[in-house]
Design a protein around this motif. Structure first.
Motif, PDB file in Angstrom:
ATOM      1  N   UNK A  41       0.838  -1.207   0.000  1.00 42.84           N
ATOM      2  CA  UNK A  41       0.000   0.000   0.000  1.00 42.84           C
ATOM      3  C   UNK A  41       0.874   1.258   0.000  1.00 42.84           C
ATOM      4  N   UNK A  42       1.987   1.231   0.753  1.00 43.87           N
ATOM      5  CA  UNK A  42       2.913   2.365   0.755  1.00 43.87           C
ATOM      6  C   UNK A  42       3.491   2.592  -0.646  1.00 43.87           C
ATOM      7  N   UNK A  43       3.898   1.501  -1.296  1.00 45.27           N
ATOM      8  CA  UNK A  43       4.443   1.611  -2.659  1.00 45.27           C
ATOM      9  C   UNK A  43       3.378   2.137  -3.618  1.00 45.27           C
ATOM     10  N   UNK A  44       2.147   1.640  -3.447  1.00 43.78           N
ATOM     11  CA  UNK A  44       1.043   2.067  -4.309  1.00 43.78           C
ATOM     12  C   UNK A  44       0.773   3.565  -4.134  1.00 43.78           C
ATOM     13  N   UNK A  45       0.799   4.031  -2.891  1.00 45.10           N
ATOM     14  CA  UNK A  45       0.547   5.445  -2.616  1.00 45.10           C
ATOM     15  C   UNK A  45       1.571   6.333  -3.318  1.00 45.10           C
ATOM     16  N   UNK A  46       2.812   5.867  -3.412  1.00 46.83           N
ATOM     17  CA  UNK A  46       3.873   6.646  -4.057  1.00 46.83           C
ATOM     18  C   UNK A  46       3.861   6.504  -5.579  1.00 46.83           C
ATOM     19  N   UNK A  47       3.499   5.324  -6.075  1.00 48.71           N
ATOM     20  CA  UNK A  47       3.552   5.078  -7.520  1.00 48.71           C
ATOM     21  C   UNK A  47       2.229   5.375  -8.211  1.00 48.71           C
ATOM     22  N   UNK A  48       1.123   5.254  -7.475  1.00 51.33           N
ATOM     23  CA  UNK A  48      -0.193   5.507  -8.054  1.00 51.33           C
ATOM     24  C   UNK A  48      -0.762   4.352  -8.853  1.00 51.33           C
ATOM     25  N   UNK A  49      -0.039   3.204  -8.871  1.00 50.97           N
ATOM     26  CA  UNK A  49      -0.496   2.094  -9.699  1.00 50.97           C
ATOM     27  C   UNK A  49       0.155   0.788  -9.255  1.00 50.97           C
ATOM     28  N   UNK A  50      -0.659  -0.253  -9.163  1.00 49.73           N
ATOM     29  CA  UNK A  50      -0.094  -1.578  -8.904  1.00 49.73           C
ATOM     30  C   UNK A  50       0.584  -2.102 -10.168  1.00 49.73           C
ATOM     31  N   UNK A  51       0.033  -1.735 -11.318  1.00 53.68           N
ATOM     32  CA  UNK A  51       0.616  -2.196 -12.582  1.00 53.68           C
ATOM     33  C   UNK A  51       2.042  -1.675 -12.736  1.00 53.68           C
ATOM     34  N   UNK A  52       2.319  -0.460 -12.265  1.00 48.81           N
ATOM     35  CA  UNK A  52       3.673   0.111 -12.344  1.00 48.81           C
ATOM     36  C   UNK A  52       4.666  -0.708 -11.524  1.00 48.81           C
ATOM     37  N   UNK A  53       4.169  -1.394 -10.495  1.00 45.97           N
ATOM     38  CA  UNK A  53       5.019  -2.211  -9.624  1.00 45.97           C
ATOM     39  C   UNK A  53       5.165  -3.635 -10.133  1.00 45.97           C
ATOM     40  N   UNK A  54       4.422  -3.971 -11.172  1.00 54.98           N
ATOM     41  CA  UNK A  54       4.300  -5.356 -11.630  1.00 54.98           C
ATOM     42  C   UNK A  54       5.344  -5.693 -12.684  1.00 54.98           C
ATOM     43  N   UNK A  55       6.022  -6.811 -12.502  1.00 57.31           N
ATOM     44  CA  UNK A  55       7.066  -7.269 -13.410  1.00 57.31           C
ATOM     45  C   UNK A  55       6.459  -8.147 -14.501  1.00 57.31           C
ATOM     46  N   UNK A  56       6.307  -7.572 -15.684  1.00 54.99           N
ATOM     47  CA  UNK A  56       5.720  -8.321 -16.801  1.00 54.99           C
ATOM     48  C   UNK A  56       6.753  -9.167 -17.528  1.00 54.99           C
ATOM     49  N   UNK A  57       7.988  -9.168 -17.029  1.00 58.47           N
ATOM     50  CA  UNK A  57       9.029 -10.008 -17.626  1.00 58.47           C
ATOM     51  C   UNK A  57       9.282 -11.267 -16.799  1.00 58.47           C
ATOM     52  N   UNK A  97       9.625   9.622  -2.495  1.00 53.25           N
ATOM     53  CA  UNK A  97       9.747   9.258  -3.906  1.00 53.25           C
ATOM     54  C   UNK A  97      10.011   7.773  -4.033  1.00 53.25           C
ATOM     55  N   UNK A  98       9.480   7.192  -5.131  1.00 53.22           N
ATOM     56  CA  UNK A  98       9.690   5.770  -5.383  1.00 53.22           C
ATOM     57  C   UNK A  98      10.394   5.614  -6.722  1.00 53.22           C
ATOM     58  N   UNK A  99      11.324   4.673  -6.763  1.00 52.12           N
ATOM     59  CA  UNK A  99      12.084   4.365  -7.976  1.00 52.12           C
ATOM     60  C   UNK A  99      11.898   2.873  -8.237  1.00 52.12           C
ATOM     61  N   UNK A 100      11.224   2.555  -9.341  1.00 55.56           N
ATOM     62  CA  UNK A 100      10.819   1.175  -9.609  1.00 55.56           C
ATOM     63  C   UNK A 100      11.575   0.631 -10.808  1.00 55.56           C
ATOM     64  N   UNK A 101      12.205  -0.530 -10.616  1.00 57.80           N
ATOM     65  CA  UNK A 101      12.823  -1.225 -11.735  1.00 57.80           C
ATOM     66  C   UNK A 101      14.274  -0.876 -11.942  1.00 57.80           C
TER      67      UNK A 101
END
Length: 115
Positions: A41-57, A97-101
């Motif tokens: 939930x903390x990551x979601x609050x910073x990123x605004x999206x669960x899809x942004x956190x999701x590894x499609x690879x 701030x969140x940095x993903x990937x």
């Protein structure tokens, strides 16, 4: 707050952790210590999206044929909670701030942020 979520068996995560100054960071290895609903939930609050956190690879993404399914944010959230491999990594949280990937651009901006 300074925190990094990573996978110890991931070569890319290990390389980035060597490149980036992680002094003062709380480190969480996501296979040994799964991400909790509160952390997600903390990551979601910073990123605004669960899809942004999701590894499609992820191999499991292909194995489960998820690319041919229409997934909602609720679906992404549940997959992230169920299986650590679906978290796009590493995830750095620095202050608010969140940095993903592991893209070059994300890592460059992260390095600028933490010095």
């Amino acid at each position: 707050m300074k925190k990094v979520y990573f996978l110890q068996t991931c070569d890319t995560c290990r390389r980035i952790l060597k490149e980036v100054n992680t002094d003062g960071f709380e480190r969480q290895e996501i296979k040994a210590n799964n991400v909790t609903a509160t952390q997600l939930e903390e990551m979601y609050a910073l990123s605004g999206s669960y899809e942004a956190l999701f590894n499609k690879r992820a191999k499991l993404y292909k194995a489960m044929d998820l690319k041919n399914q229409v997934l909602s944010e609720a679906d992404y959230r549940q997959f992230l909670l169920d299986e650590y491999t679906f978290l796009k990594r590493p995830v750095f949280i620095v202050d608010e701030e969140i940095f993903i990937g592991n893209s070059k651009k994300v890592i460059e901006v992260l390095k600028e942020k933490i010095g």
